[in-house]
Design an enzyme around this catalytic site. Structure first.
Site, PDB file in Angstrom:
ATOM      1  N   TYR A  14       1.352  -1.553   0.337  1.00 41.26           N
ATOM      2  CA  TYR A  14       0.025  -0.153   0.320  1.00 41.26           C
ATOM      3  C   TYR A  14       0.780   1.271  -0.128  1.00 41.26           C
ATOM      4  O   TYR A  14       0.631   1.878   0.384  1.00 41.26           O
ATOM      5  CB  TYR A  14      -0.970   0.046   1.347  1.00 41.26           C
ATOM      6  CG  TYR A  14      -2.134  -1.164   1.280  1.00 41.26           C
ATOM      7  CD1 TYR A  14      -2.925  -1.778   0.793  1.00 41.26           C
ATOM      8  CD2 TYR A  14      -1.654  -2.423   2.811  1.00 41.26           C
ATOM      9  CE1 TYR A  14      -3.479  -2.691   0.491  1.00 41.26           C
ATOM     10  CE2 TYR A  14      -2.246  -3.360   2.578  1.00 41.26           C
ATOM     11  CZ  TYR A  14      -2.925  -3.110   1.443  1.00 41.26           C
ATOM     12  OH  TYR A  14      -4.167  -4.633   1.691  1.00 41.26           O
ATOM     13  N   TYR A 142     -14.864  -5.139   1.707  1.00 37.66           N
ATOM     14  CA  TYR A 142     -13.186  -4.893   1.344  1.00 37.66           C
ATOM     15  C   TYR A 142     -13.106  -6.133   1.935  1.00 37.66           C
ATOM     16  O   TYR A 142     -13.419  -6.671   2.972  1.00 37.66           O
ATOM     17  CB  TYR A 142     -12.374  -3.943   2.295  1.00 37.66           C
ATOM     18  CG  TYR A 142     -10.897  -4.276   2.010  1.00 37.66           C
ATOM     19  CD1 TYR A 142     -10.229  -4.503   1.137  1.00 37.66           C
ATOM     20  CD2 TYR A 142      -9.963  -5.662   3.302  1.00 37.66           C
ATOM     21  CE1 TYR A 142      -9.404  -4.444   0.278  1.00 37.66           C
ATOM     22  CE2 TYR A 142      -9.211  -6.226   3.145  1.00 37.66           C
ATOM     23  CZ  TYR A 142      -8.388  -5.360   1.669  1.00 37.66           C
ATOM     24  OH  TYR A 142      -6.404  -5.848   1.464  1.00 37.66           O
ATOM     25  N   ASP A 236     -17.916 -12.830   6.688  1.00 38.85           N
ATOM     26  CA  ASP A 236     -16.483 -12.499   6.403  1.00 38.85           C
ATOM     27  C   ASP A 236     -15.959 -11.673   7.657  1.00 38.85           C
ATOM     28  O   ASP A 236     -16.180 -10.539   8.109  1.00 38.85           O
ATOM     29  CB  ASP A 236     -15.807 -11.191   4.765  1.00 38.85           C
ATOM     30  CG  ASP A 236     -14.085 -11.482   5.154  1.00 38.85           C
ATOM     31  OD1 ASP A 236     -13.943 -11.341   6.669  1.00 38.85           O
ATOM     32  OD2 ASP A 236     -13.498 -10.292   4.554  1.00 38.85           O
ATOM     33  N   LYS A 265      -6.676 -13.215  11.031  1.00 39.06           N
ATOM     34  CA  LYS A 265      -5.849 -12.702  11.881  1.00 39.06           C
ATOM     35  C   LYS A 265      -5.914 -13.062  13.041  1.00 39.06           C
ATOM     36  O   LYS A 265      -5.778 -13.517  13.427  1.00 39.06           O
ATOM     37  CB  LYS A 265      -7.109 -11.355  11.382  1.00 39.06           C
ATOM     38  CG  LYS A 265      -6.606 -10.610  10.340  1.00 39.06           C
ATOM     39  CD  LYS A 265      -7.004  -9.180  10.469  1.00 39.06           C
ATOM     40  CE  LYS A 265      -7.853  -8.464   8.777  1.00 39.06           C
ATOM     41  NZ  LYS A 265      -5.992  -7.968   8.850  1.00 39.06           N
TER      42      LYS A 265
END
Length: 418
Positions: A14, A142, A236, A265
Site C-alpha cells: 500500500y 473489503y 467475512d 487475523k
C-alpha cells in the site's frame, strides 16, 4: 532520496515507494508495545492490523510455538492429517453457532474468502443449479487483495480501481440500513436472485472500508433474504472474529448462522499466518458424491501448518482461561468516554465505538502522513487511513496505555484541525 532507493530490495504494501517516507524499523515487541531500532518505544493502537489480541509475545503462545517447532514444524496436508489441526477444527466448530462444522484451513483472510466463494459457487453446481455463478457484496466492503476478492470489494474504495476491466463483473449493492436501501435490495434479488450463488458481508463492521458500522438487525434481514432466494450467506469475520466486536463472533449478536464463515487475523493471535473457511453441514454434504468432480479441488501448500494450528490452539486456551471479553467491554467503555471529546473538534464528522474498536471520522483527511508523524512524536503507533483515525488495541492493553492512545488522538487532532 526516496524509499525505493533506500530500501532497494523490498516492495512495501500500500505504498507509492517513489514518494513514501522511509518506514520505521521495528526491533522487538512485548504486550502492547513496539520497540524500534532507534530505541524508541511505541504503544501500539492497532495490534498489527487487529491480530495481536492477547498482546505481543505472550508466553503461552511462545511456548506452544517452540514445543510444536521441536516436534513437527510442517507436514503436507494432502493425504495426511495431524493432531493440532484436528483439535483446532473441533474447537472452532464447538465455538461457532449452529452447524458450522467443516473447517478448511488456508493461510490468509483473502484466500479464506476465495475458498468461501469457490465453495458457494460449486455448492450450487453440485446441486445442479448451473445458473448461480454471481456473488453479491456491498458498498463499503473489503474482502482482500486477491483477484476474485478485488472483484467484490467496493470499487469506489480506491485500491482496486485500476483493475476494473480485468475483473469478473459481480453484483454490488447498498447495505439495507435504510428503508430505501432495503427496498432496492429486495428489487435486485427479485430480478437477479436466481443467478446469485452467495451474498457476502462483513458482519457489524466494514473494516478497511472505513470502520463503517451497521446493526444486528441488518444481518438478520440478510439472513432472511438469503433463505427466501436460495442464496448462501457468507460472513467475512476475518476482522470481526475472536472478540473484536464484543462477542466471540460478530454474528452472535444477530443470533444467526451463516452458511459459510471466513476467519483469520486474530485466529493465531498475530503470531503465524493461518485462516479458516468453515461451512455448515448441509453445504459440506453437497460435496459428498461418487463423482470425483464434486470434490473441492483446493489445497494450499502450507494448509493447516502445524506451527500455526498449535499457536491457534494456545490462543483459544487463553480465551478459555483469561477474561478477554470482559477486557473488551472495559476497553469499549474507556474508549467511548475518552474519545467522545473529539466529537466537538472542528473537522470531526463522527465518533463511534464497538467492542474494542474506536473510530474518529473526519470530514476530510488531506495529509495522513503528517498525522502519522505526529502520532510517532506522541509515542504511539496509529495509522490513519481514508478519513478515519482508529484504535483496535490488544485486549490486554492497560488502562494507562489506552489513555495514552486516546490522549494522543485528542492532542494531535487539536493541533492539526484547530
Amino acid at each position: 532520496m526516496n524509499t525505493a532507493s533506500t530500501l532497494p530490495h523490498l516492495w512495501l504494501p500500500y505504498s507509492q515507494m517513489h514518494t513514501a517516507p522511509f518506514p520505521v524499523e521495528a526491533q522487538a515487541t512485548s504486550g502492547s508495545t513496539i520497540t524500534l531500532a532507534d530505541g524508541r518505544t511505541l504503544i501500539d493502537g492497532i495490534a498489527s492490523w487487529w491480530t495481536a489480541c492477547h498482546g505481543y509475545n505472550h508466553p503461552s503462545i511462545r511456548r506452544a510455538l517452540i514445543a510444536q517447532a521441536e516436534r513437527m514444524p510442517h507436514v503436507m496436508f494432502g493425504g495426511m492429517v495431524h493432531q493440532p489441526a484436528i483439535t483446532l477444527a473441533q474447537r472452532l466448530a464447538a465455538r461457532l453457532p449452529g452447524d458450522l462444522e467443516r473447517v478448511f484451513f488456508t493461510d490468509s483472510g483473502s484466500v479464506a474468502m476465495e475458498v468461501a466463494a469457490k465453495i458457494a459457487i460449486q455448492y450450487h453446481l453440485n446441486k445442479g443449479h448451473t445458473g448461480r455463478h454471481k456473488l453479491l457484496s456491498f458498498r463499503g466492503g473489503y474482502h482482500g487483495d486477491t483477484l476474485a476478492m478485488m472483484a467484490i470489494c467496493d470499487p469506489e474504495e480506491g485500491m482496486h480501481r485500476l483493475f476494473g476491466a480485468a475483473l469478473p463483473q459481480q453484483i454490488l449493492a447498498d447495505l439495507p440500513t435504510t428503508l430505501a436501501h432495503s427496498a432496492a435490495l429486495e428489487a435486485l434479488l427479485a430480478r437477479q436472485g436466481h443467478e446469485i450463488a452467495a451474498l457476502i458481508v462483513e458482519p457489524l463492521v466494514q473494516g478497511a472500508g472505513g470502520m463503517l458500522f451497521h446493526t444486528a438487525e441488518t444481518l438478520r434481514q440478510l439472513r432472511r433474504l438469503c433463505d427466501s432466494y436460495g442464496i448462501l450467506l457468507i460472513l467475512d469475520e476475518v476482522f470481526t472474529g475472536f472478540g473484536r466486536t464484543g462477542t466471540f463472533f460478530a454474528c452472535e449478536q444477530a443470533d444467526i448462522t451463516p452458511d459459510i464463515i471466513a476467519l483469520s487475523k486474530a485466529l493465531t493471535a498475530g503470531t503465524m499466518p493461518l485462516a479458516a473457511t468453515v461451512a455448515r453441514k448441509t453445504v459440506f454434504e453437497a460435496f459428498l458424491s461418487d463423482n470425483p468432480l464434486h470434490a473441492l479441488m483446493h489445497g494450499p501448500t502450507f494448509m493447516a501448518n502445524p506451527l500455526a494450528c498449535a499457536v491457534a490452539n494456545a490462543s483459544l486456551d487463553l480465551f478459555d482461561q483469561e477474561p478477554r471479553l470482559e477486557q473488551v467491554r472495559a476497553i469499549h467503555t474507556q474508549m467511548t468516554h475518552e474519545l467522545e471529546p473529539c466529537r466537538h473538534l472542528p473537522g470531526v464528522r463522527d465518533v463511534r465505538t464497538l467492542g474494542a474498536i474506536g473510530v474518529v471520522e473526519l470530514e476530510r483527511l488531506d495529509d495522513p502522513e503528517a498525522l502519522k508523524r505526529a502520532f510517532l512524536k506522541e509515542g504511539v503507533w496509529i495509522r490513519p487511513f481514508r478519513r478515519i483515525i482508529y484504535l483496535t488495541p490488544a485486549f490486554t492493553i492497560t488502562s494507562d496505555e489506552l489513555t495514552h492512545l486516546t490522549g494522543a488522538i485528542k492532542r494531535v487532532l487539536k493541533e492539526h484541525l484547530g
